[in-house]
Motif scaffolding. Sequence first.
Motif, PDB file in Angstrom:
ATOM      1  N   GLN A 144      -0.052   4.962  19.053  1.00  9.64           N
ATOM      2  CA  GLN A 144       0.381   5.655  17.841  1.00  9.64           C
ATOM      3  C   GLN A 144       1.467   4.835  17.159  1.00  9.64           C
ATOM      4  OE1 GLN A 144       2.506   9.441  18.204  1.00  9.64           O
ATOM      5  NE2 GLN A 144       1.305  10.258  16.514  1.00  9.64           N
ATOM      6  N   SER A 145       1.260   4.553  15.892  1.00 12.42           N
ATOM      7  CA  SER A 145       2.228   3.732  15.163  1.00 12.42           C
ATOM      8  C   SER A 145       2.052   3.968  13.672  1.00 12.42           C
ATOM      9  CB  SER A 145       2.007   2.249  15.471  1.00 12.42           C
ATOM     10  OG  SER A 145       0.821   1.789  14.836  1.00 12.42           O
ATOM     11  N   HIS A 146       2.988   3.438  12.903  1.00 16.89           N
ATOM     12  CA  HIS A 146       2.759   3.342  11.471  1.00 16.89           C
ATOM     13  C   HIS A 146       1.589   2.374  11.259  1.00 16.89           C
ATOM     14  CE1 HIS A 146       6.460   5.506  10.617  1.00 16.89           C
ATOM     15  NE2 HIS A 146       7.104   4.710  11.459  1.00 16.89           N
ATOM     16  N   PRO A 147       0.862   2.485  10.155  1.00 20.04           N
ATOM     17  CA  PRO A 147      -0.323   1.640   9.957  1.00 20.04           C
ATOM     18  C   PRO A 147      -0.007   0.147  10.034  1.00 20.04           C
ATOM     19  CG  PRO A 147      -0.258   3.398   8.328  1.00 20.04           C
ATOM     20  CD  PRO A 147       1.063   3.432   9.037  1.00 20.04           C
ATOM     21  N   PHE A 148      -0.860  -0.578  10.755  1.00 21.24           N
ATOM     22  CA  PHE A 148      -0.740  -2.031  10.796  1.00 21.24           C
ATOM     23  C   PHE A 148      -1.217  -2.620   9.471  1.00 21.24           C
ATOM     24  CE2 PHE A 148      -0.903  -1.144  15.366  1.00 21.24           C
ATOM     25  CZ  PHE A 148       0.105  -1.971  15.823  1.00 21.24           C
TER      26      PHE A 148
END
Length: 203
Positions: free
Chosen positions: A28-32
């Motif tokens: 889960q992360s901010h968009p690459f």
Amino acid sequence: MSHLKQFSYIIKDTDFKKGPHVSVVEIQSHPFQHPKELIGFVNQNGVLKVHGIIDENQPKVINEFVLVGTGATIPDDMIERLYRIDSVLIGDGQYGYHAYILLDPRGIPEAGSDVGLIPKFKLSITYNPDADEDEKDELVELIAQFCGQHKGVVRYHPEAGGADQVEIHGYTDSFRQDQAFHNFMGQLYKSSVIDDVNLTKAV
């Protein structure tokens, strides 16, 4: 001030199987940003890490990464969605792993078109124009859900045949032999909402 940031995420030993296996790891992360070109994968002192540029102004999403051990068998419905990042050795070089990110199929931009892909088969579904609208809506939801679950090998085209017909285009011929496809076809044949189901090998 820029909202783009170079970031890294750890892949734990417990997140993947050692040896000739395929493991899907969710991060889960901010968009690459530009994941096909700008993501890196390294073994840093025995710890596997994914490096990439993220957009901190965007809400977090789930990114799917695939670790493939040398000798592993790749599922048919995954192969067209794999984009290679890098290969690494771990365990004093005992295990070799190939890292990929799982994205939309090649030739299919995020907008959902299938430009650039050559269909292997076409499934045409014709509705009964006098069918109950609620039952028809349930069938449409079933079709959309099936295509969403197997978006690596099929695409839903509700606009293809007019008001009472839709099409599903398939891009892996072997998927027609898959149990999930057989189950789906069985549901279509049993539906009182459908007048005709036509499966052809080429589009």
